[in-house]
Design a protein around this motif. Structure first.
Motif, mmCIF file in Angstrom:
data_model
loop_
_atom_site.group_PDB
_atom_site.id
_atom_site.type_symbol
_atom_site.label_atom_id
_atom_site.label_comp_id
_atom_site.label_asym_id
_atom_site.label_seq_id
_atom_site.Cartn_x
_atom_site.Cartn_y
_atom_site.Cartn_z
ATOM 1 N N SER A 66 0.858 -1.207 -0.034
ATOM 2 C CA SER A 66 -0.016 0.105 0.171
ATOM 3 C C SER A 66 0.889 1.234 0.037
ATOM 4 O O SER A 66 1.961 1.373 0.457
ATOM 5 C CB SER A 66 -0.911 0.066 0.980
ATOM 6 O OG SER A 66 -0.278 0.074 2.321
ATOM 7 N N ARG A 88 -0.412 7.600 0.396
ATOM 8 C CA ARG A 88 -0.780 8.795 -0.547
ATOM 9 C C ARG A 88 -0.486 8.336 -1.959
ATOM 10 O O ARG A 88 0.286 8.976 -2.770
ATOM 11 C CB ARG A 88 0.064 10.143 -0.282
ATOM 12 C CG ARG A 88 -0.466 10.665 1.077
ATOM 13 C CD ARG A 88 0.700 11.649 1.425
ATOM 14 N NE ARG A 88 1.877 11.183 2.154
ATOM 15 C CZ ARG A 88 3.041 11.409 2.192
ATOM 16 N NH1 ARG A 88 3.321 12.368 1.108
ATOM 17 N NH2 ARG A 88 3.928 10.838 2.651
ATOM 18 N N SER A 89 -1.307 7.423 -2.591
ATOM 19 C CA SER A 89 -1.071 6.950 -3.851
ATOM 20 C C SER A 89 -1.316 7.930 -4.982
ATOM 21 O O SER A 89 -2.298 8.902 -4.796
ATOM 22 C CB SER A 89 -2.335 5.868 -3.958
ATOM 23 O OG SER A 89 -2.111 5.234 -5.493
ATOM 24 N N SER A 90 -0.314 7.665 -5.935
ATOM 25 C CA SER A 90 -0.407 8.482 -6.912
ATOM 26 C C SER A 90 -1.480 8.291 -8.002
ATOM 27 O O SER A 90 -1.711 9.235 -8.939
ATOM 28 C CB SER A 90 0.971 8.596 -7.459
ATOM 29 O OG SER A 90 1.321 7.165 -8.126
ATOM 30 N N GLY A 91 -2.117 7.287 -7.820
ATOM 31 C CA GLY A 91 -3.344 6.791 -8.666
ATOM 32 C C GLY A 91 -2.848 5.882 -9.780
ATOM 33 O O GLY A 91 -4.046 5.394 -10.098
ATOM 34 N N GLY A 92 -1.805 5.479 -9.858
ATOM 35 C CA GLY A 92 -1.583 4.347 -10.869
ATOM 36 C C GLY A 92 -0.507 3.419 -10.131
ATOM 37 O O GLY A 92 0.289 3.906 -9.609
ATOM 38 N N GLN A 152 3.239 4.383 -10.792
ATOM 39 C CA GLN A 152 3.556 5.528 -9.956
ATOM 40 C C GLN A 152 3.850 4.980 -8.757
ATOM 41 O O GLN A 152 4.783 5.197 -7.773
ATOM 42 C CB GLN A 152 2.604 6.616 -10.192
ATOM 43 C CG GLN A 152 2.708 7.497 -11.174
ATOM 44 C CD GLN A 152 1.527 6.877 -12.097
ATOM 45 O OE1 GLN A 152 0.792 5.832 -11.768
ATOM 46 N NE2 GLN A 152 1.427 7.561 -13.434
ATOM 47 N N ASP A 153 2.846 4.124 -8.307
ATOM 48 C CA ASP A 153 3.218 3.340 -6.899
ATOM 49 C C ASP A 153 4.367 2.494 -6.752
ATOM 50 O O ASP A 153 4.984 2.359 -5.821
ATOM 51 C CB ASP A 153 2.054 2.623 -6.427
ATOM 52 C CG ASP A 153 0.716 3.501 -6.124
ATOM 53 O OD1 ASP A 153 0.887 4.855 -6.159
ATOM 54 O OD2 ASP A 153 -0.261 2.921 -6.198
#
Length: 144
Positions: A115, A118-122, A125-126
């Motif tokens: 996890s 503050r995920s970057s959304g993709g 990117q994670d």
């Protein structure tokens, strides 16, 4: 994103993590496998934790990579013993719960939870955040 792309990211993360803990695994292999088996069999997990902590210390900043408190072994007549350690990596916004599997000549990693708070959304990117967190979590000597 397709399942194949997601699987590619999962495989990449496993590879990144296997590489990151390679030196720790090599250090752990300096311990007699019989000691690991005895401590695990007798449920002396504090001893396992001491061994793991001393193996992590030269390579990662304090509190970033830790023993998860459980371990088991596989011991059979027709193959070398295998030690499986529950581990956790936590640094910056990244958390990884994984199993570190040690056998005579191989290190394997199984990621059970990944996890990014503050995920970057993709997923790509994670994965990049994971790589950055690992690089930042290494001690200066290990990261040269």
């Amino acid at each position: 994103m397709t399942f194949a792309q997601r699987d590619d990211q999962a495989e990449l993360r496993v590879g990144v993590f296997r590489e990151a803990v390679g030196a720790v695994a090599a250090e752990l292999r300096l311990v007699d496998v019989e000691d690991f088996i005895a401590y695990i069999h007798c449920r002396q997990f504090a001893n396992v934790q001491d061994i793991v902590n001393s193996s992590i210390e030269p390579f990662f900043k304090p509190g970033t990579l830790s023993y998860g408190g459980a371990a088991h072994f596989e011991l059979d007549w027709d193959r070398a013993p295998t030690i499986i350690l529950d581990m956790e990596f936590r640094h910056r916004s990244v958390r990884v719960v994984f199993k570190l599997t040690l056998s005579a000549f191989q290190t394997d990693v199984t990621i059970e939870h990944f996890s990014v708070s503050r995920s970057s959304g993709g997923p790509d990117q994670d994965t990049a955040r994971l790589i950055e967190a690992i690089a930042d979590a290494r001690t200066p000597i290990a990261g040269h």
